[in-house]
Design an enzyme around this catalytic site. Structure first.
Site, PDB file in Angstrom:
ATOM      1  N   HIS A  32      -6.576  -0.449  -9.134  1.00  0.00           N
ATOM      2  CA  HIS A  32      -5.925  -1.709  -8.734  1.00  0.00           C
ATOM      3  C   HIS A  32      -5.179  -1.555  -7.409  1.00  0.00           C
ATOM      4  O   HIS A  32      -5.771  -1.656  -6.354  1.00  0.00           O
ATOM      5  CB  HIS A  32      -4.991  -2.130  -9.865  1.00  0.00           C
ATOM      6  CG  HIS A  32      -4.319  -3.441  -9.680  1.00  0.00           C
ATOM      7  ND1 HIS A  32      -5.006  -4.610  -9.468  1.00  0.00           N
ATOM      8  CD2 HIS A  32      -2.992  -3.789  -9.681  1.00  0.00           C
ATOM      9  CE1 HIS A  32      -4.160  -5.616  -9.343  1.00  0.00           C
ATOM     10  NE2 HIS A  32      -2.935  -5.139  -9.450  1.00  0.00           N
TER      11      HIS A  32
ATOM     12  N   GLU B 118       1.219  -3.814   1.420  1.00  0.00           N
ATOM     13  CA  GLU B 118       0.572  -2.710   0.714  1.00  0.00           C
ATOM     14  C   GLU B 118       0.072  -1.626   1.666  1.00  0.00           C
ATOM     15  O   GLU B 118      -0.229  -0.513   1.238  1.00  0.00           O
ATOM     16  CB  GLU B 118      -0.587  -3.249  -0.135  1.00  0.00           C
ATOM     17  CG  GLU B 118      -1.118  -2.254  -1.147  1.00  0.00           C
ATOM     18  CD  GLU B 118      -2.238  -2.835  -2.015  1.00  0.00           C
ATOM     19  OE1 GLU B 118      -2.480  -4.051  -1.932  1.00  0.00           O
ATOM     20  OE2 GLU B 118      -2.860  -2.062  -2.762  1.00  0.00           O
TER      21      GLU B 118
ATOM     22  N   SER C 233       4.705  -6.740  -5.923  1.00  0.00           N
ATOM     23  CA  SER C 233       3.867  -6.668  -4.726  1.00  0.00           C
ATOM     24  C   SER C 233       4.056  -7.899  -3.845  1.00  0.00           C
ATOM     25  O   SER C 233       4.318  -7.783  -2.649  1.00  0.00           O
ATOM     26  CB  SER C 233       2.395  -6.534  -5.127  1.00  0.00           C
ATOM     27  OG  SER C 233       1.574  -6.572  -3.981  1.00  0.00           O
TER      28      SER C 233
ATOM     29  N   ARG D  16       2.899  -0.379 -16.111  1.00  0.00           N
ATOM     30  CA  ARG D  16       1.443  -0.304 -16.096  1.00  0.00           C
ATOM     31  C   ARG D  16       0.906   1.106 -16.306  1.00  0.00           C
ATOM     32  O   ARG D  16      -0.106   1.299 -16.981  1.00  0.00           O
ATOM     33  CB  ARG D  16       0.931  -0.863 -14.765  1.00  0.00           C
ATOM     34  CG  ARG D  16       1.195  -2.340 -14.644  1.00  0.00           C
ATOM     35  CD  ARG D  16       0.835  -2.867 -13.280  1.00  0.00           C
ATOM     36  NE  ARG D  16       1.001  -4.316 -13.240  1.00  0.00           N
ATOM     37  CZ  ARG D  16       0.828  -5.061 -12.162  1.00  0.00           C
ATOM     38  NH1 ARG D  16       0.485  -4.487 -11.020  1.00  0.00           N
ATOM     39  NH2 ARG D  16       0.990  -6.368 -12.218  1.00  0.00           N
TER      40      ARG D  16
ATOM     41  N   SER E  73      -4.073 -10.941 -15.933  1.00  0.00           N
ATOM     42  CA  SER E  73      -2.694 -10.745 -15.485  1.00  0.00           C
ATOM     43  C   SER E  73      -1.818 -10.011 -16.503  1.00  0.00           C
ATOM     44  O   SER E  73      -1.929 -10.202 -17.712  1.00  0.00           O
ATOM     45  CB  SER E  73      -2.067 -12.106 -15.195  1.00  0.00           C
ATOM     46  OG  SER E  73      -0.670 -11.976 -15.013  1.00  0.00           O
TER      47      SER E  73
ATOM     48  N   HIS F 116      -4.510  -0.421 -13.360  1.00  0.00           N
ATOM     49  CA  HIS F 116      -3.962  -1.583 -14.068  1.00  0.00           C
ATOM     50  C   HIS F 116      -4.480  -1.613 -15.510  1.00  0.00           C
ATOM     51  O   HIS F 116      -5.678  -1.480 -15.740  1.00  0.00           O
ATOM     52  CB  HIS F 116      -4.350  -2.868 -13.346  1.00  0.00           C
ATOM     53  CG  HIS F 116      -3.513  -4.044 -13.710  1.00  0.00           C
ATOM     54  ND1 HIS F 116      -3.542  -4.621 -14.966  1.00  0.00           N
ATOM     55  CD2 HIS F 116      -2.606  -4.755 -12.996  1.00  0.00           C
ATOM     56  CE1 HIS F 116      -2.687  -5.625 -14.993  1.00  0.00           C
ATOM     57  NE2 HIS F 116      -2.109  -5.734 -13.818  1.00  0.00           N
TER      58      HIS F 116
ATOM     59  N   ALA G  41       1.448 -10.586   3.690  1.00  0.00           N
ATOM     60  CA  ALA G  41       2.194  -9.802   4.675  1.00  0.00           C
ATOM     61  C   ALA G  41       1.841 -10.262   6.084  1.00  0.00           C
ATOM     62  O   ALA G  41       2.723 -10.587   6.896  1.00  0.00           O
ATOM     63  CB  ALA G  41       1.898  -8.318   4.503  1.00  0.00           C
TER      64      ALA G  41
ATOM     65  N   GLY H 157      -4.763  -8.455   9.674  1.00  0.00           N
ATOM     66  CA  GLY H 157      -4.646  -8.816   8.263  1.00  0.00           C
ATOM     67  C   GLY H 157      -3.903 -10.124   8.098  1.00  0.00           C
ATOM     68  O   GLY H 157      -2.909 -10.387   8.797  1.00  0.00           O
TER      69      GLY H 157
END
Length: 639
Positions: free
Chosen positions: A402, A426, A441, A331, A285, A267, A45, A41
């Protein structure tokens, strides 16, 4: 209560990480070049971890399924990244950020992990600034910030509505530097097919070259999964089409526990579904709720154009129900409130499944240019998709799948239950409880990669310096490659009539209807039956054209959807087990008199960590008790 050991350090909350770091073992710089590390990945991250580990002198191999690490899904993050800088002098602090996250997550996260995430947040902002991320600036030259949901301070740093993209460019630049230095080797267009475990330790991965179809073996002394979340299990979501949960699922089947899988964030501000042919939804957003006011008509079934509805005939229901936080409630709260209004018949648009997000007052007060400077690219995106300008007509929004708070279980060192296998960003479960606050996040995923993993992985690798390079001709690699090839051949040999995308769409509807924004026992049990039936049909009627020795995106989809079928069942098991409501997990049987989530701390104050128990068998539940020593458990209220 559990055999799980989270390895939480003793001592005062504010000292835990500092004291823990002082006790961690180190790897001598001269020995680091003997150590191989795999990172899967390349979002914020993965890129941050790989570049940092490369700079430290380890041999790092990085894998992604995209054609470039630059295209990882972190680029889609819009609104901002949190840090406790207190630049606004509004009494923000590391503790307040920690408390907001614990409360926002409805008291289902570890105190120590959350405090650490808040503690390193300021380092993250400084680092991105040093990398050249063009954060917005205020009149005095400081980096500007704004508010997000669930808080009463301004701590969200941003670059218009492109914060994730700008941070990704910075992280990618640092990664590219290490690639050019030779400390990091990049393997694009590779998909992880299996994790290789030897003598109980993660020792490598088997991947498929998505261009040639070749199956490759790669070994290492440790493996880091930075593979994001699984929100695309709903088919329609705000995520990139190819986002998936397959790498984490492979790790789960090799012994890594999966924690709180049913904690999925819906979301509140997505552009609504426009037709049956859509394959994804577009996020607007959360930062828009700083200046946008959410409302529906007071009259049911009102079909007038929004600008024709007088002010006194509008219901600003978030401001009415939650006066303390107004439009900036978390949220999960905002999503359920929108659903409640639409289900009651007050929704707008052709389907009645949307509410208005209106900028008229903000434009009148601040001027169009100020709004354009803050959200211009988001307004342009909305205009392009819907044909309506938010400067003139209120946006229409509705909740959509989301982010996933659930993920691989990790201890305080970010290591899973498989020694040598780490999960960051995540891909792990640790910092957001049952509901993630906006802009936390990017903060967590970057903190994991830049400022936490490089310390904790060294503690593990200190015992590996005498372990020679891992050979890839060992039986465990043979077995993993054999299984990968057999699975591919199985997909190609079914030769049915229905595409993987079609099965994905049907699975997504089951998950959304019965394990989505609201859940109940009857619906969840029905979901299990429906998923089993769909899974059986999948393996009898799947159609994958082409071969395995070429670029074959239908084959890629088949593997991801097959994993989603199994992961979907785990979500349902977890949601069935947790009979309370908390954060985004809303069981209709457990709600307050006013329709809010009602926790049951006595019975469910734990992390649910699931262990794979063989194909066809129910997973085994392990419980990690959550201890709250520094905050008081109380009913969450934003009123």
């Amino acid at each position: 209560m559990s055999k799980l050991d989270a390895k939480i350090p003793e001592g005062p909350l504010a000292d835990k990480w500092t004291n823990h770091k002082a006790k961690l073992h180190l790897v001598n710089p001269a020995n680091r070049k003997k150590i191989d590390i795999i990172v899967v990945g390349t979002g914020l991250a993965g890129s941050s971890a790989a570049s940092t580990l490369g700079e430290l002198g380890y041999n790092v191999k990085v894998f992604c399924y995209q054609d470039s690490p630059r295209r990882a899904h972190s680029v889609a993050a819009q609104g901002g990244i949190n840090a406790a800088k207190n630049y606004k002098n509004d009494n923000d602090s590391v503790y307040r950020l920690f408390y907001d996250m614990i409360k926002g997550g409805d008291y289902r996260a570890r105190e120590a992990n959350v405090y650490r995430a808040a503690e390193v947040s300021n380092l993250v902002i400084d680092h991105y600034t040093a990398l050249g991320v063009p954060f917005a600036r205020d009149y005095g030259g400081y980096i500007d910030n704004r508010s997000f949901g669930g808080v009463q301070v301004s701590r969200t740093f941003y670059a218009k509505g492109q914060t994730g993209q700008q941070c990704m460019i910075g992280a990618y630049s640092a990664l590219s530097r290490q690639i050019s230095k030779g400390t990091v080797t990049m393997y694009p267009r590779r998909e992880m097919m299996d994790l290789v475990v030897i003598d109980g330790k993660a020792r490598g991965i088997v991947v498929r070259n998505l261009i040639t179809g070749e199956i490759e073996r790669h070994s290492a002394h440790a493996v880091v999964l930075a593979t994001g979340g699984y929100g695309t299990i709903y088919y329609l979501s705000t995520l990139a089409l190819n986002s998936n949960g397959s790498a984490a699922w492979k790790a789960f089947k090799k012994g890594a526990y999966f924690a709180n899988p049913s904690f999925v964030q819906i979301h509140p501000t997505s552009i609504p579904v426009l037709n049956d042919h859509q394959c994804k939804l577009t996020l607007m957003s959360e930062s828009l709720r700083n200046d946008g006011r959410v409302w529906v008509p007071k009259q049911k079934g009102d079909t007038r154009k929004p600008n024709d509805i007088p002010e006194d005939e509008r219901d600003y229901y978030l401001e009415r129900r939650y006066p303390a936080f107004g439009n900036l409630v978390p949220r999960d709260v905002a999503s359920r409130a929108a659903k409640e209004r639409c289900d009651a018949g007050y929704g707008v648009g052709p389907t009645g499944l949307s509410v208005y997000l209106d900028f008229k007052d903000a434009i009148n007060k601040k001027g169009r240019q100020v709004i354009e400077d803050s959200y211009g690219n988001l307004f342009d995106m909305y205009h392009k998709i819907t044909g309506e300008s938010p400067y003139e007509t209120p946006m229409r929004i509705y909740p959509a799948g989301h982010y996933t708070m659930g993920g691989l279980w990790i201890d305080y060192n970010l290591m899973t239950t498989v020694p040598g296998l780490f999960a960051i960003g995540e891909a792990n479960f640790s910092d957001h409880g049952a509901n993630r606050l906006g802009a936390s996040s990017l903060m967590q995923t970057s903190g994991d990669g830049y400022f936490i993993l490089p310390y904790t992985i060294a503690d593990y690798l200190a015992d590996e310096i005498k372990t020679p390079k891992i050979a890839t001709n060992l039986p465990q690699f043979d077995e993993a490659e054999k299984n990968a090839r057999e699975r591919i051949n199985k997909f190609l040999s079914i030769n049915g009539t229905e595409t993987a995308t079609s099965f994905h769409k049907r699975l997504g509807k089951i998950m959304w209807d019965y394990c989505g924004m609201v859940r109940n026992e009857e619906g969840l049990k029905k979901a299990l039956t429906l998923i089993n039936e769909l899974k059986e049909e999948f393996w009898k009627n799947l159609k994958v054209p082409g071969t395995g020795e070429e670029l074959n995106q239908e084959l890629e989809k088949a593997g991801r959807v097959a994993d989603f079928m199994e992961l979907g069942k785990l979500l349902v098991y977890d949601a069935l087990n947790r009979k309370e409501s908390c954060g985004a997990h809303f069981r209709e049987e457990s709600q307050t008199d006013t329709g809010e989530a009602k926790r049951n701390d006595e019975q469910y104050s734990y992390v649910a960590a699931w262990e794979f128990n063989g194909d066809g068998n129910e997973p085994q539940l392990h419980k990690e008790e959550l201890k709250f020593e520094f905050v008081k458990l109380q009913e969450r209220s934003y009123k």
